[in-house]
Design a protein around this motif. Structure first.
Motif, PDB file in Angstrom:
ATOM      1  N   MET A  94     -37.279 -60.787  11.992  1.00  0.00           N
ATOM      2  CA  MET A  94     -36.804 -62.059  12.540  1.00  0.00           C
ATOM      3  C   MET A  94     -35.319 -62.298  12.260  1.00  0.00           C
ATOM      4  O   MET A  94     -34.779 -63.328  12.643  1.00  0.00           O
ATOM      5  N   VAL A  95     -34.650 -61.346  11.608  1.00  0.00           N
ATOM      6  CA  VAL A  95     -33.226 -61.504  11.298  1.00  0.00           C
ATOM      7  C   VAL A  95     -32.422 -61.649  12.584  1.00  0.00           C
ATOM      8  O   VAL A  95     -31.530 -62.488  12.666  1.00  0.00           O
ATOM      9  N   ASP A  96     -32.748 -60.853  13.585  1.00  0.00           N
ATOM     10  CA  ASP A  96     -32.010 -60.940  14.851  1.00  0.00           C
ATOM     11  C   ASP A  96     -32.161 -62.324  15.469  1.00  0.00           C
ATOM     12  O   ASP A  96     -31.204 -62.870  16.025  1.00  0.00           O
ATOM     13  N   GLU A  97     -33.354 -62.899  15.379  1.00  0.00           N
ATOM     14  CA  GLU A  97     -33.566 -64.249  15.903  1.00  0.00           C
ATOM     15  C   GLU A  97     -32.751 -65.272  15.117  1.00  0.00           C
ATOM     16  O   GLU A  97     -32.181 -66.199  15.696  1.00  0.00           O
ATOM     17  N   ALA A  98     -32.687 -65.105  13.805  1.00  0.00           N
ATOM     18  CA  ALA A  98     -31.900 -66.021  12.972  1.00  0.00           C
ATOM     19  C   ALA A  98     -30.422 -65.925  13.326  1.00  0.00           C
ATOM     20  O   ALA A  98     -29.723 -66.941  13.390  1.00  0.00           O
ATOM     21  N   ARG A  99     -29.955 -64.707  13.582  1.00  0.00           N
ATOM     22  CA  ARG A  99     -28.555 -64.529  13.972  1.00  0.00           C
ATOM     23  C   ARG A  99     -28.283 -65.163  15.329  1.00  0.00           C
ATOM     24  O   ARG A  99     -27.242 -65.793  15.536  1.00  0.00           O
ATOM     25  N   ALA A 100     -29.217 -64.999  16.264  1.00  0.00           N
ATOM     26  CA  ALA A 100     -29.051 -65.612  17.588  1.00  0.00           C
ATOM     27  C   ALA A 100     -29.028 -67.136  17.473  1.00  0.00           C
ATOM     28  O   ALA A 100     -28.214 -67.801  18.119  1.00  0.00           O
ATOM     29  N   LYS A 101     -29.903 -67.677  16.632  1.00  0.00           N
ATOM     30  CA  LYS A 101     -29.934 -69.123  16.420  1.00  0.00           C
ATOM     31  C   LYS A 101     -28.615 -69.597  15.813  1.00  0.00           C
ATOM     32  O   LYS A 101     -28.072 -70.628  16.214  1.00  0.00           O
ATOM     33  N   ALA A 102     -28.079 -68.826  14.848  1.00  0.00           N
ATOM     34  CA  ALA A 102     -26.801 -69.175  14.236  1.00  0.00           C
ATOM     35  C   ALA A 102     -25.675 -69.143  15.270  1.00  0.00           C
ATOM     36  O   ALA A 102     -24.797 -70.008  15.272  1.00  0.00           O
ATOM     37  N   THR A 103     -25.712 -68.169  16.162  1.00  0.00           N
ATOM     38  CA  THR A 103     -24.701 -68.078  17.220  1.00  0.00           C
ATOM     39  C   THR A 103     -24.760 -69.295  18.128  1.00  0.00           C
ATOM     40  O   THR A 103     -23.727 -69.859  18.502  1.00  0.00           O
ATOM     41  N   ILE A 104     -25.958 -69.732  18.465  1.00  0.00           N
ATOM     42  CA  ILE A 104     -26.122 -70.925  19.306  1.00  0.00           C
ATOM     43  C   ILE A 104     -25.594 -72.154  18.580  1.00  0.00           C
ATOM     44  O   ILE A 104     -24.903 -72.999  19.182  1.00  0.00           O
ATOM     45  N   GLN A 105     -25.889 -72.266  17.292  1.00  0.00           N
ATOM     46  CA  GLN A 105     -25.405 -73.406  16.523  1.00  0.00           C
ATOM     47  C   GLN A 105     -23.886 -73.405  16.425  1.00  0.00           C
ATOM     48  O   GLN A 105     -23.251 -74.456  16.518  1.00  0.00           O
ATOM     49  N   ILE A 106     -23.295 -72.230  16.264  1.00  0.00           N
ATOM     50  CA  ILE A 106     -21.835 -72.137  16.207  1.00  0.00           C
ATOM     51  C   ILE A 106     -21.220 -72.561  17.535  1.00  0.00           C
ATOM     52  O   ILE A 106     -20.238 -73.292  17.573  1.00  0.00           O
ATOM     53  N   THR A 107     -21.809 -72.116  18.638  1.00  0.00           N
ATOM     54  CA  THR A 107     -21.310 -72.484  19.962  1.00  0.00           C
ATOM     55  C   THR A 107     -21.403 -73.988  20.180  1.00  0.00           C
ATOM     56  O   THR A 107     -20.455 -74.616  20.664  1.00  0.00           O
ATOM     57  N   ALA A 108     -22.530 -74.593  19.793  1.00  0.00           N
ATOM     58  CA  ALA A 108     -22.691 -76.042  19.929  1.00  0.00           C
ATOM     59  C   ALA A 108     -21.681 -76.779  19.059  1.00  0.00           C
ATOM     60  O   ALA A 108     -21.084 -77.781  19.479  1.00  0.00           O
ATOM     61  N   TYR A 109     -21.439 -76.282  17.852  1.00  0.00           N
ATOM     62  CA  TYR A 109     -20.468 -76.892  16.942  1.00  0.00           C
ATOM     63  C   TYR A 109     -19.074 -76.844  17.551  1.00  0.00           C
ATOM     64  O   TYR A 109     -18.339 -77.831  17.525  1.00  0.00           O
ATOM     65  N   ARG A 110     -18.717 -75.704  18.110  1.00  0.00           N
ATOM     66  CA  ARG A 110     -17.391 -75.564  18.727  1.00  0.00           C
ATOM     67  C   ARG A 110     -17.242 -76.505  19.921  1.00  0.00           C
ATOM     68  O   ARG A 110     -16.167 -77.067  20.148  1.00  0.00           O
TER      69      ARG A 110
END
Length: 149
Positions: A94-110
């Motif tokens: 599930m690490v890849d899913e966690a990384r994808a979720k983090a990427t989405i959160q970073i994009t939303a933050y930006r």
């Protein structure tokens, strides 16, 4: 990306390391070489505001066990058994899913940061070939500037 400096990640990471090193050395003194391992550990195990997870978690897929916990035998270490291997493999998948979720959160933050910044910007428009008079000191005559596209 050919190298990490390409998007400024290395500069930001180095700046963060230096900031924490300065803070620790100002309070306790000593050699930065002695403090570096603890600073790196602290930075990799501290949850980031944007992703709400630690960099360690994004890389290895699980929480870090502090060296103190191993020596003191915390609950996490005492209750560990080899039967958790299946659960650990599932977490690693599930690490890849966690990384994808983090990427989405970073994009939303930006995007939120961009919207916040754009709300404060005062829009100004200029037309081509409009003359603007600049104020100069009283000793000089007014200067006329012509804007061209």
């Amino acid at each position: 990306m050919a190298y990490p400096q390409g998007n400024g990640q290395a500069k930001v990471a180095n700046r963060e390391i230096l900031r924490v090193l300065h803070a620790r050395l100002d309070h306790m003194g000593g050699s930065w070489v002695d403090k570096l391992p603890s600073v790196l550990w602290a930075l990799s195990t501290t949850p980031k505001e944007v992703t709400s997870v630690t960099p360690f978690q994004l890389v290895y897929g699980g929480e870090a066990v502090a060296p103190v916990e191993v020596g003191v035998k915390s609950d996490r270490v005492q209750h560990y058994d080899e039967g958790n291997a299946e659960r650990r493999l599932m977490e690693l998948n599930m690490v890849d899913e966690a990384r994808a979720k983090a990427t989405i959160q970073i994009t939303a933050y930006r995007q939120r940061m961009k919207q916040n910044y754009n709300q404060r910007v005062i829009p100004r428009s200029f037309q081509s070939k409009v003359q603007i008079k600049k104020q100069r000191p009283l000793s000089a005559s007014p200067l006329t500037v012509e804007l061209r596209p």
